[in-house]
Scaffold this motif. Structure first.
Motif, PDB file in Angstrom:
ATOM      1  N   THR A   4      46.920  45.704  34.591  1.00  0.00           N
ATOM      2  CA  THR A   4      46.411  46.259  36.075  1.00  0.00           C
ATOM      3  C   THR A   4      45.904  47.656  36.051  1.00  0.00           C
ATOM      4  OG1 THR A   4      47.802  44.344  37.139  1.00  0.00           O
ATOM      5  CG2 THR A   4      47.388  46.043  38.314  1.00  0.00           C
ATOM      6  N   VAL A   5      45.261  48.156  36.824  1.00  0.00           N
ATOM      7  CA  VAL A   5      44.908  49.411  36.708  1.00  0.00           C
ATOM      8  C   VAL A   5      44.888  49.886  38.195  1.00  0.00           C
ATOM      9  CG1 VAL A   5      43.486  49.447  34.749  1.00  0.00           C
ATOM     10  CG2 VAL A   5      42.174  48.883  36.714  1.00  0.00           C
ATOM     11  N   LEU A   6      45.037  49.092  38.985  1.00  0.00           N
ATOM     12  CA  LEU A   6      44.827  49.553  40.434  1.00  0.00           C
ATOM     13  C   LEU A   6      45.431  48.528  41.431  1.00  0.00           C
ATOM     14  CD1 LEU A   6      41.797  51.082  42.415  1.00  0.00           C
ATOM     15  CD2 LEU A   6      42.906  49.331  43.372  1.00  0.00           C
ATOM     16  N   GLN A   7      46.323  49.168  42.452  1.00  0.00           N
ATOM     17  CA  GLN A   7      46.705  48.279  43.262  1.00  0.00           C
ATOM     18  C   GLN A   7      46.896  49.124  44.786  1.00  0.00           C
ATOM     19  OE1 GLN A   7      50.756  47.291  42.314  1.00  0.00           O
ATOM     20  NE2 GLN A   7      51.116  46.299  44.625  1.00  0.00           N
ATOM     21  N   ASN A  24      36.868  43.234  31.157  1.00  0.00           N
ATOM     22  CA  ASN A  24      36.053  43.146  32.323  1.00  0.00           C
ATOM     23  C   ASN A  24      36.896  43.300  33.450  1.00  0.00           C
ATOM     24  OD1 ASN A  24      33.996  42.539  34.050  1.00  0.00           O
ATOM     25  ND2 ASN A  24      33.632  40.713  33.202  1.00  0.00           N
ATOM     26  N   PRO A  25      36.624  44.463  34.323  1.00  0.00           N
ATOM     27  CA  PRO A  25      37.352  44.450  35.603  1.00  0.00           C
ATOM     28  C   PRO A  25      37.203  43.495  36.576  1.00  0.00           C
ATOM     29  CG  PRO A  25      35.636  46.198  35.524  1.00  0.00           C
ATOM     30  CD  PRO A  25      35.624  45.326  34.109  1.00  0.00           C
ATOM     31  N   ALA A  26      37.956  43.151  37.304  1.00  0.00           N
ATOM     32  CA  ALA A  26      37.909  42.045  38.526  1.00  0.00           C
ATOM     33  C   ALA A  26      38.694  42.533  39.829  1.00  0.00           C
ATOM     34  CB  ALA A  26      38.361  40.671  38.070  1.00  0.00           C
ATOM     35  N   ALA A  27      38.242  42.603  40.816  1.00  0.00           N
ATOM     36  CA  ALA A  27      39.287  42.778  41.880  1.00  0.00           C
ATOM     37  C   ALA A  27      39.820  41.442  42.496  1.00  0.00           C
ATOM     38  CB  ALA A  27      38.388  43.601  43.426  1.00  0.00           C
ATOM     39  N   ILE A  75      44.474  44.199  53.905  1.00  0.00           N
ATOM     40  CA  ILE A  75      44.013  43.084  52.883  1.00  0.00           C
ATOM     41  C   ILE A  75      44.722  43.823  51.551  1.00  0.00           C
ATOM     42  CG2 ILE A  75      42.611  41.894  51.660  1.00  0.00           C
ATOM     43  CD1 ILE A  75      40.684  41.873  54.245  1.00  0.00           C
ATOM     44  N   PRO A  76      45.628  43.227  50.687  1.00  0.00           N
ATOM     45  CA  PRO A  76      45.961  43.722  49.560  1.00  0.00           C
ATOM     46  C   PRO A  76      45.005  43.597  48.539  1.00  0.00           C
ATOM     47  CG  PRO A  76      47.211  41.542  50.164  1.00  0.00           C
ATOM     48  CD  PRO A  76      46.259  42.117  51.106  1.00  0.00           C
ATOM     49  N   VAL A  77      44.751  44.326  47.441  1.00  0.00           N
ATOM     50  CA  VAL A  77      43.925  44.325  46.455  1.00  0.00           C
ATOM     51  C   VAL A  77      44.174  44.984  45.310  1.00  0.00           C
ATOM     52  CG1 VAL A  77      42.749  46.505  47.049  1.00  0.00           C
ATOM     53  CG2 VAL A  77      41.396  44.831  45.677  1.00  0.00           C
ATOM     54  N   PHE A  78      43.966  43.992  44.201  1.00  0.00           N
ATOM     55  CA  PHE A  78      44.133  44.497  42.844  1.00  0.00           C
ATOM     56  C   PHE A  78      43.298  44.750  41.891  1.00  0.00           C
ATOM     57  CE2 PHE A  78      47.884  42.162  44.774  1.00  0.00           C
ATOM     58  CZ  PHE A  78      48.773  43.045  44.426  1.00  0.00           C
ATOM     59  N   THR A  79      43.032  45.513  41.090  1.00  0.00           N
ATOM     60  CA  THR A  79      41.955  45.677  39.900  1.00  0.00           C
ATOM     61  C   THR A  79      42.686  45.280  38.729  1.00  0.00           C
ATOM     62  OG1 THR A  79      40.424  47.057  41.431  1.00  0.00           O
ATOM     63  CG2 THR A  79      40.190  46.592  39.084  1.00  0.00           C
ATOM     64  N   LEU A  80      42.186  44.301  37.993  1.00  0.00           N
ATOM     65  CA  LEU A  80      42.711  44.205  36.518  1.00  0.00           C
ATOM     66  C   LEU A  80      41.464  44.191  35.616  1.00  0.00           C
ATOM     67  CD1 LEU A  80      44.489  42.271  38.785  1.00  0.00           C
ATOM     68  CD2 LEU A  80      45.639  41.551  36.720  1.00  0.00           C
ATOM     69  N   ASP A  81      41.819  44.561  34.572  1.00  0.00           N
ATOM     70  CA  ASP A  81      40.813  44.502  33.453  1.00  0.00           C
ATOM     71  C   ASP A  81      41.251  43.277  32.538  1.00  0.00           C
ATOM     72  OD1 ASP A  81      39.627  46.810  34.023  1.00  0.00           O
ATOM     73  OD2 ASP A  81      40.584  48.037  32.748  1.00  0.00           O
ATOM     74  N   ALA A  82      40.305  42.287  32.459  1.00  0.00           N
ATOM     75  CA  ALA A  82      40.717  40.994  31.810  1.00  0.00           C
ATOM     76  C   ALA A  82      40.107  40.893  30.410  1.00  0.00           C
ATOM     77  CB  ALA A  82      39.976  39.524  32.775  1.00  0.00           C
TER      78      ALA A  82
END
Length: 287
Positions: free
Chosen positions: A279-282, A19-22, A3-10
């Motif tokens: 985006t901080v993580l992929q 606020n980070p969200a996956a 499952i692809p996942v991204f973490t972004l700070d919004a």
């Protein structure tokens, strides 16, 4: 399964702020138990799951998608920062070709449009109603201690209690509050409240000119303090628009991470909430 996942700070353009969200864009629906386990594993205030409505669509050409949000402990009916992050994933990482995307959610259709370096979200406005502070004595004490308050409002459909600190308090009172999430959760067991918003009037004459400040606490849904909360601003926007006599406002949620939101209360009972993401993580979740 991967499952692809991204973490972004919004609601920020800087990493490790906002606020980070996956965000997980999914080709197929998963069961609710798996959604919840993934959200618990990510351990952020929200994990968002995007799925296709029309299976002939893909994430690049489609304009309507289904969106759900989970905290580490439960599903929620409305989340702003994870919606912003979800749109950013589709626009930036999936190269979606549409100017506007629509997410079908438990709070109805939410449209997100590109604007400059960020995005504008079309959200429902959630006006709160004034309350007798004596009816919430315990929760107010747990939230703000002995600091003076101006008034208390409740948004019953979102179960958010708004506590406005007295205008005699400056911003440092809000930023330095030490709220014990265990004590706060224990102060309200009726099920009628799922979050406490503490807010204070801003100083629009001082740069950068914030109209109001806030912090948001939701231990009832597993979030001790949410860094920047879009859904809370559907309540705050309504409240402060009336108090300040303004339709357009600039807000700052002064958690330790901090985040900025541009608000516009509309005449049709909706609110535009604008912000940026980074985006901080992929990566991939392997199951």
């Amino acid at each position: 399964m991967e499952i692809p996942v991204f973490t972004l700070d919004a609601f920020t353009n800087l990493p490790f702020r906002g606020n980070p969200a996956a965000v997980c864009p999914l080709m197929h629906e998963l069961n609710d138990d798996l959604y919840q386990k993934i959200a618990a594993e990510m351990n952020l205030s929200e994990t968002a799951f995007i799925t296709r409505i029309n299976h002939a669509d893909n994430f690049t050409t489609g304009s309507r998608f289904r969106l759900r949000w989970f905290t580490p402990t439960t599903e929620v009916n409305l989340c702003g920062h994870a919606t912003l992050a979800s749109a950013a994933v589709l626009f930036q990482h999936k190269n979606n070709v549409n100017p506007t995307l629509v997410f079908e959610t438990k709070s109805g259709d939410l449209a997100i449009t590109k604007k400059g370096e960020g995005y504008v979200m079309d959200f429902p406005l959630n006006p709160p109603t004034r309350q007798d502070p004596n009816e919430f004595r315990d929760i107010i004490k747990a939230a703000v201690g002995n600091h003076p308050i101006q008034e208390v409002y409740l948004c019953s459909n979102l179960k958010k209690l708004l506590i406005r600190l007295a205008d005699s308090c400056d911003t440092s009172v809000l930023t330095q509050l030490k709220v014990d999430p265990v004590a706060l959760e224990s102060s309200e067991r009726s099920g009628g409240i799922r979050a406490v918003i503490i807010t204070i009037k801003g100083s629009p004459d001082c740069q950068p000119g914030y109209d109001f400040y806030s912090r948001n606490f939701a231990p009832w849904v597993g979030i001790a303090e949410d860094p920047v909360t879009g859904s809370a601003h559907t309540v705050l926007g309504s409240y402060w628009s009336e108090k300040l006599g303004k339709k357009k406002m600039l807000a700052y949620q002064c958690s330790s991470r901090g985040g900025e939101l541009e608000l516009e209360v509309r005449d049709d009972g909706r609110i535009n909430i604008a912000g940026q993401t980074i985006t901080v993580l992929q990566g991939m979740i392997k199951l």
